[in-house]
Design a protein around this motif. Structure first.
Motif, PDB file in Angstrom:
ATOM      1  N   THR A  30     -43.756 -33.409 105.195  1.00 25.08           N
ATOM      2  CA  THR A  30     -43.781 -34.826 104.841  1.00 25.08           C
ATOM      3  C   THR A  30     -42.356 -35.293 104.588  1.00 25.08           C
ATOM      4  OG1 THR A  30     -45.972 -34.572 103.860  1.00 25.08           O
ATOM      5  CG2 THR A  30     -44.715 -36.546 103.243  1.00 25.08           C
ATOM      6  N   GLY A  31     -41.916 -36.261 105.350  1.00 23.77           N
ATOM      7  CA  GLY A  31     -40.582 -36.820 105.157  1.00 23.77           C
ATOM      8  C   GLY A  31     -40.606 -37.832 104.028  1.00 23.77           C
ATOM      9  N   PHE A  32     -39.541 -37.808 103.216  1.00 23.52           N
ATOM     10  CA  PHE A  32     -39.451 -38.723 102.073  1.00 23.52           C
ATOM     11  C   PHE A  32     -38.230 -39.586 102.355  1.00 23.52           C
ATOM     12  CE2 PHE A  32     -39.370 -38.720  97.106  1.00 23.52           C
ATOM     13  CZ  PHE A  32     -40.092 -39.900  97.101  1.00 23.52           C
ATOM     14  N   LEU A  33     -38.485 -40.849 102.720  1.00 22.61           N
ATOM     15  CA  LEU A  33     -37.421 -41.710 103.204  1.00 22.61           C
ATOM     16  C   LEU A  33     -37.205 -42.901 102.292  1.00 22.61           C
ATOM     17  CD1 LEU A  33     -38.361 -41.974 107.002  1.00 22.61           C
ATOM     18  CD2 LEU A  33     -36.986 -40.246 105.846  1.00 22.61           C
ATOM     19  N   GLY A  34     -36.002 -43.410 102.319  1.00 26.95           N
ATOM     20  CA  GLY A  34     -35.681 -44.620 101.568  1.00 26.95           C
ATOM     21  C   GLY A  34     -34.187 -44.763 101.453  1.00 26.95           C
ATOM     22  N   PRO A  35     -33.714 -45.983 101.253  1.00 23.61           N
ATOM     23  CA  PRO A  35     -32.276 -46.193 101.111  1.00 23.61           C
ATOM     24  C   PRO A  35     -31.734 -45.468  99.878  1.00 23.61           C
ATOM     25  CG  PRO A  35     -33.458 -48.293 101.316  1.00 23.61           C
ATOM     26  CD  PRO A  35     -34.476 -47.234 101.126  1.00 23.61           C
ATOM     27  N   ASN A  36     -30.426 -45.359  99.793  1.00 26.81           N
ATOM     28  CA  ASN A  36     -29.812 -44.805  98.580  1.00 26.81           C
ATOM     29  C   ASN A  36     -30.285 -45.604  97.368  1.00 26.81           C
ATOM     30  OD1 ASN A  36     -28.241 -42.866  99.890  1.00 26.81           O
ATOM     31  ND2 ASN A  36     -26.672 -44.381 100.382  1.00 26.81           N
ATOM     32  N   GLY A  37     -30.640 -44.906  96.319  1.00 31.08           N
ATOM     33  CA  GLY A  37     -31.076 -45.607  95.110  1.00 31.08           C
ATOM     34  C   GLY A  37     -32.530 -46.046  95.149  1.00 31.08           C
ATOM     35  N   ALA A  38     -33.281 -45.591  96.151  1.00 33.79           N
ATOM     36  CA  ALA A  38     -34.681 -45.998  96.253  1.00 33.79           C
ATOM     37  C   ALA A  38     -35.576 -45.266  95.256  1.00 33.79           C
ATOM     38  CB  ALA A  38     -35.191 -45.764  97.670  1.00 33.79           C
ATOM     39  N   GLY A  39     -35.060 -44.186  94.673  1.00 29.92           N
ATOM     40  CA  GLY A  39     -35.851 -43.447  93.693  1.00 29.92           C
ATOM     41  C   GLY A  39     -36.366 -42.108  94.193  1.00 29.92           C
ATOM     42  N   LYS A  40     -35.900 -41.660  95.341  1.00 32.03           N
ATOM     43  CA  LYS A  40     -36.394 -40.384  95.887  1.00 32.03           C
ATOM     44  C   LYS A  40     -36.021 -39.208  94.987  1.00 32.03           C
ATOM     45  CE  LYS A  40     -34.125 -40.619  99.777  1.00 32.03           C
ATOM     46  NZ  LYS A  40     -33.327 -41.835  99.542  1.00 32.03           N
ATOM     47  N   SER A  41     -34.720 -39.123  94.654  1.00 31.31           N
ATOM     48  CA  SER A  41     -34.277 -37.979  93.847  1.00 31.31           C
ATOM     49  C   SER A  41     -34.883 -38.041  92.447  1.00 31.31           C
ATOM     50  CB  SER A  41     -32.754 -37.960  93.764  1.00 31.31           C
ATOM     51  OG  SER A  41     -32.206 -37.763  95.049  1.00 31.31           O
ATOM     52  N   THR A  42     -34.976 -39.250  91.883  1.00 29.04           N
ATOM     53  CA  THR A  42     -35.583 -39.387  90.554  1.00 29.04           C
ATOM     54  C   THR A  42     -37.031 -38.902  90.594  1.00 29.04           C
ATOM     55  OG1 THR A  42     -34.174 -41.286  90.104  1.00 29.04           O
ATOM     56  CG2 THR A  42     -36.116 -41.016  88.702  1.00 29.04           C
ATOM     57  N   THR A  43     -37.765 -39.281  91.661  1.00 29.65           N
ATOM     58  CA  THR A  43     -39.157 -38.846  91.789  1.00 29.65           C
ATOM     59  C   THR A  43     -39.231 -37.318  91.858  1.00 29.65           C
ATOM     60  OG1 THR A  43     -39.698 -40.883  92.955  1.00 29.65           O
ATOM     61  CG2 THR A  43     -41.225 -39.036  93.215  1.00 29.65           C
ATOM     62  N   MET A  44     -38.338 -36.722  92.638  1.00 32.26           N
ATOM     63  CA  MET A  44     -38.350 -35.257  92.759  1.00 32.26           C
ATOM     64  C   MET A  44     -38.009 -34.596  91.413  1.00 32.26           C
ATOM     65  SD  MET A  44     -36.647 -34.524  96.477  1.00 32.26           S
ATOM     66  CE  MET A  44     -37.650 -34.339  97.942  1.00 32.26           C
ATOM     67  N   ARG A  45     -37.051 -35.192  90.681  1.00 36.24           N
ATOM     68  CA  ARG A  45     -36.714 -34.624  89.368  1.00 36.24           C
ATOM     69  C   ARG A  45     -37.893 -34.696  88.417  1.00 36.24           C
ATOM     70  NH1 ARG A  45     -31.555 -37.179  89.707  1.00 36.24           N
ATOM     71  NH2 ARG A  45     -32.284 -38.776  88.277  1.00 36.24           N
ATOM     72  N   ILE A  46     -38.655 -35.801  88.489  1.00 37.45           N
ATOM     73  CA  ILE A  46     -39.815 -35.930  87.600  1.00 37.45           C
ATOM     74  C   ILE A  46     -40.901 -34.926  87.999  1.00 37.45           C
ATOM     75  CG2 ILE A  46     -41.681 -37.472  86.872  1.00 37.45           C
ATOM     76  CD1 ILE A  46     -39.643 -39.801  87.154  1.00 37.45           C
ATOM     77  N   VAL A  47     -41.113 -34.745  89.319  1.00 35.65           N
ATOM     78  CA  VAL A  47     -42.106 -33.767  89.764  1.00 35.65           C
ATOM     79  C   VAL A  47     -41.768 -32.389  89.187  1.00 35.65           C
ATOM     80  CG1 VAL A  47     -43.024 -32.531  91.767  1.00 35.65           C
ATOM     81  CG2 VAL A  47     -42.726 -35.016  91.876  1.00 35.65           C
ATOM     82  N   LEU A  48     -40.462 -32.075  89.098  1.00 33.94           N
ATOM     83  CA  LEU A  48     -40.026 -30.757  88.613  1.00 33.94           C
ATOM     84  C   LEU A  48     -39.860 -30.707  87.103  1.00 33.94           C
ATOM     85  CD1 LEU A  48     -37.421 -30.077  91.412  1.00 33.94           C
ATOM     86  CD2 LEU A  48     -39.582 -28.865  91.060  1.00 33.94           C
ATOM     87  N   GLY A  49     -40.225 -31.791  86.417  1.00 34.44           N
ATOM     88  CA  GLY A  49     -40.158 -31.782  84.948  1.00 34.44           C
ATOM     89  C   GLY A  49     -38.751 -31.894  84.402  1.00 34.44           C
ATOM     90  N   LEU A  50     -37.787 -32.228  85.264  1.00 32.76           N
ATOM     91  CA  LEU A  50     -36.409 -32.331  84.773  1.00 32.76           C
ATOM     92  C   LEU A  50     -36.209 -33.638  84.013  1.00 32.76           C
ATOM     93  CD1 LEU A  50     -34.513 -30.989  87.905  1.00 32.76           C
ATOM     94  CD2 LEU A  50     -34.832 -29.824  85.720  1.00 32.76           C
ATOM     95  N   ASP A  51     -36.839 -34.704  84.511  1.00 35.34           N
ATOM     96  CA  ASP A  51     -36.795 -35.988  83.827  1.00 35.34           C
ATOM     97  C   ASP A  51     -38.224 -36.337  83.408  1.00 35.34           C
ATOM     98  OD1 ASP A  51     -34.198 -35.940  84.617  1.00 35.34           O
ATOM     99  OD2 ASP A  51     -34.225 -37.852  85.697  1.00 35.34           O
ATOM    100  N   ALA A  52     -38.337 -37.013  82.288  1.00 33.48           N
ATOM    101  CA  ALA A  52     -39.658 -37.434  81.822  1.00 33.48           C
ATOM    102  C   ALA A  52     -39.929 -38.840  82.353  1.00 33.48           C
ATOM    103  CB  ALA A  52     -39.698 -37.425  80.298  1.00 33.48           C
ATOM    104  N   PRO A  53     -41.139 -39.079  82.899  1.00 28.54           N
ATOM    105  CA  PRO A  53     -41.436 -40.429  83.385  1.00 28.54           C
ATOM    106  C   PRO A  53     -41.602 -41.399  82.221  1.00 28.54           C
ATOM    107  CG  PRO A  53     -43.381 -39.040  83.556  1.00 28.54           C
ATOM    108  CD  PRO A  53     -42.267 -38.151  83.072  1.00 28.54           C
ATOM    109  N   THR A  54     -41.291 -42.676  82.467  1.00 30.54           N
ATOM    110  CA  THR A  54     -41.558 -43.695  81.465  1.00 30.54           C
ATOM    111  C   THR A  54     -43.064 -43.907  81.359  1.00 30.54           C
ATOM    112  OG1 THR A  54     -39.477 -44.718  82.109  1.00 30.54           O
ATOM    113  CG2 THR A  54     -40.963 -46.032  80.751  1.00 30.54           C
ATOM    114  N   SER A  55     -43.749 -43.914  82.521  1.00 32.51           N
ATOM    115  CA  SER A  55     -45.217 -43.927  82.527  1.00 32.51           C
ATOM    116  C   SER A  55     -45.688 -43.317  83.845  1.00 32.51           C
ATOM    117  CB  SER A  55     -45.747 -45.356  82.358  1.00 32.51           C
ATOM    118  OG  SER A  55     -45.353 -46.140  83.460  1.00 32.51           O
ATOM    119  N   GLY A  56     -46.978 -43.071  83.920  1.00 37.20           N
ATOM    120  CA  GLY A  56     -47.527 -42.422  85.093  1.00 37.20           C
ATOM    121  C   GLY A  56     -47.308 -40.921  85.031  1.00 37.20           C
TER     122      GLY A  56
END
Lengths: 239, 270
Positions: A30-56
């Motif tokens: 599955t390709g994960f696409l989006g412009p710089n700053g679209a939130g891809k890396s943040t989403t991956m960090r949250i999936v790995l528990g590195l960052d805590a989500p604000t909600s969801g």
């Protein structure tokens, strides 16, 4: 399987991820696409528990990452090839991770062989090129032989042979029934590697579709991507 | 993956051995330990120098001769070196980004941090005591039969001060780990250790008496002497704190530093 549900991450007033939901199924790249700053890396960090989500929430195999009993056996990830201590040898770096995950040391030699770093295993990582660091990061992701794999821009810095190697590795991992999430800005490469696509912009879902569907509607995947993300390119919206 | 028995969970031993390999596989650990071990040489040079001074005195001068014990005089150097080791144990991970790789491998942050603290404590306890004992032994051998003050008592009389000194080294290393975790900065962590060791005790001395001494007595540099039952300062007579209270205060620094480190480590994004 990776499941992202109504995920939001705010830094002050700006939302890096804004109510994002999607699923990444096993058996496909599955390709994960989006412009710089679209939130891809943040989403991956949250999936790995590195960052805590604000909600969801973000779940792997139905659980939050931090509650997985043996995380390295479930998930392998390469977020940032530079995220290694340059003063450690490749072998020691992987051994530290293997020990932490309760993985046998013989597996370290196996993954070094698999990524082609056996000859430089005793050299300090600080002297590695970006391409060699990408290979080391992929070796770390493969250590636990996990069913879910996430790669953030793995082809950066790789030579053409390395790019082809990554493409074939991704497809082979998916063909074995693993879940593979791959982010990249190289559309031509993505068209060759991915089956499914999750496109995000400004932290929101733009499209959750297949490569075939998009290349049927547009001349190339690049044209499709630029049409979909037009208006979503905004720098400084997130880190 | 659901329903995996708890015996399959990541063992603390795995995380401990991983952290031990992390610590010993980087040069900075060898450098800080090497710098700490330099006090053995400094102590030998100091004792040799004081010995030549003793040799030049007449019998009355020799009887009145008092030289500071090198393992006591150079202790702050040892505390600072291994305090830096404690800081680097965590800030090198933040500086390189390795911390995110580590947390993907061990998402249980409290376990990861406590393993790091445990390995650091074990290494600095063993290393600190070994270096202090070597400094002690080498200086006594060089002093030989000269009556230089510091070598008057038997080893058993000096043991409490040696053990307290060794413990203080580990406490400073853990303080370094804690402040390094909170600041996520090598400079911030090292500065915090230096302020605690050298700056604040000096500021305390500026307070009006009796508060100056009372506050000074609470700093690590003064606690070692009080644990050994020695006067907190030359002019102060008996120690301000009983030995066991002083020991509790010293250990308290480590407990507070590790607790603050755990809080900071578990609550913030990596």
């Amino acid at each position: 399987m990776i499941e992202v549900r109504e995920l939001t991450k705010r830094y002050g007033d700006t939302a890096a991820v804004d109510g994002l939901s999607f699923r990444v199924e096993p058996g496909h790249v599955t390709g994960f696409l989006g412009p710089n700053g679209a939130g891809k890396s943040t989403t991956m960090r949250i999936v790995l528990g590195l960052d805590a989500p604000t909600s969801g929430e973000a779940l792997v195999n139905g659980r939050r990452y931090a509650t997985l009993p043996r995380p390295m056996r479930a998930v392998g990830a390469l977020l940032d090839a530079g995220a290694v201590h340059g003063g450690r040898s490749a072998f020691d770096h992987l051994s530290c991770l293997a020990l932490a995950g309760g993985i046998g040391r013989s597996r370290v030699a196996e993954v070094l062989e698999a990524v082609g770093l056996t000859g430089v295993a005793r050299r300090l990582v600080g002297g590695f090129s970006l391409g060699m660091k990408q290979r080391l990061g992929i070796a770390a992701a493969l250590l636990g032989d996990p069913g879910v794999l996430m790669f953030d821009e793995p082809v950066n810095g790789l030579d053409p042979e390395g790019v082809r190697w990554i493409r074939e590795l991704m497809r082979a991992l998916a063909a074995e029934g693993r879940t593979v999430l791959l982010s990249s800005h190289l559309m031509s490469e993505m068209a060759l590697t991915a089956d499914r696509l999750v496109v995000v912009g400004r932290g929101r879902l733009i499209a959750d579709t297949t490569v075939r569907e998009l290349t049927g509607r547009y001349p190339t995947l690049e044209d499709a991507y630029l049409a979909l993300t037009a208006g979503s390119v905004e720098y400084g919206a997130a880190r | 993956m659901n329903g995996v028995p708890s015996s399959e969970r990541l063992k603390i031993n795995s995380v401990l051995s991983s952290e031990w390999l992390k610590l010993r596989s980087v040069r900075s650990t060898h450098h800080t330990l090497g710098a700490a071990a330099a006090i053995v040489v400094l102590g030998a040079v100091w004792t040799y120098y004081a010995g030549t001074a003793w040799d030049g005195r007449d019998p009355a001068g020799r009887a009145a001769f008092r030289a500071a014990a090198p393992e006591e005089g150079f202790l702050p150097f040892l505390q600072m070196a291994l305090g830096v080791l404690g800081v680097l144990a965590i800030t090198s991970e933040y500086a390189t980004g390795m911390i995110r790789t580590s947390l993907v491998a061990v998402p249980d942050r409290r376990r990861l941090f406590l393993a790091k603290a445990g390995v650091l404590a074990a290494l600095t306890l063993a290393g600190g005591h070994a270096i202090l004992l070597a400094t002690y032994a080498v200086s006594r051998i060089i002093a030989g039969g000269r009556t230089m003050g510091f070598n008057a008592g038997p080893f058993t009389a000096d043991l409490p001060a040696l053990l307290a000194s060794g413990l203080s080294v580990t406490v400073l290393a853990l303080v370094g780990l804690g402040t390094g975790t909170i600041t996520r900065s090598t400079a911030g962590g090292v500065a915090s250790v230096a302020v605690l060791l050298f700056v604040l005790p000096g500021v305390a001395n500026l307070l009006p008496e009796p508060w100056g001494l009372r506050v000074f007595a609470l700093f690590p540099i003064a606690l070692v002497r009080q644990i050994a039952g020695e006067p907190v300062a030359a002019q102060a007579g008996a120690g301000a704190l009983p030995p066991l209270v002083a020991l509790a205060v010293l250990v308290g620094y480590a407990v507070v530093a590790v607790a603050a480190g755990v809080l900071s480590f578990t609550r913030r994004d990596a």
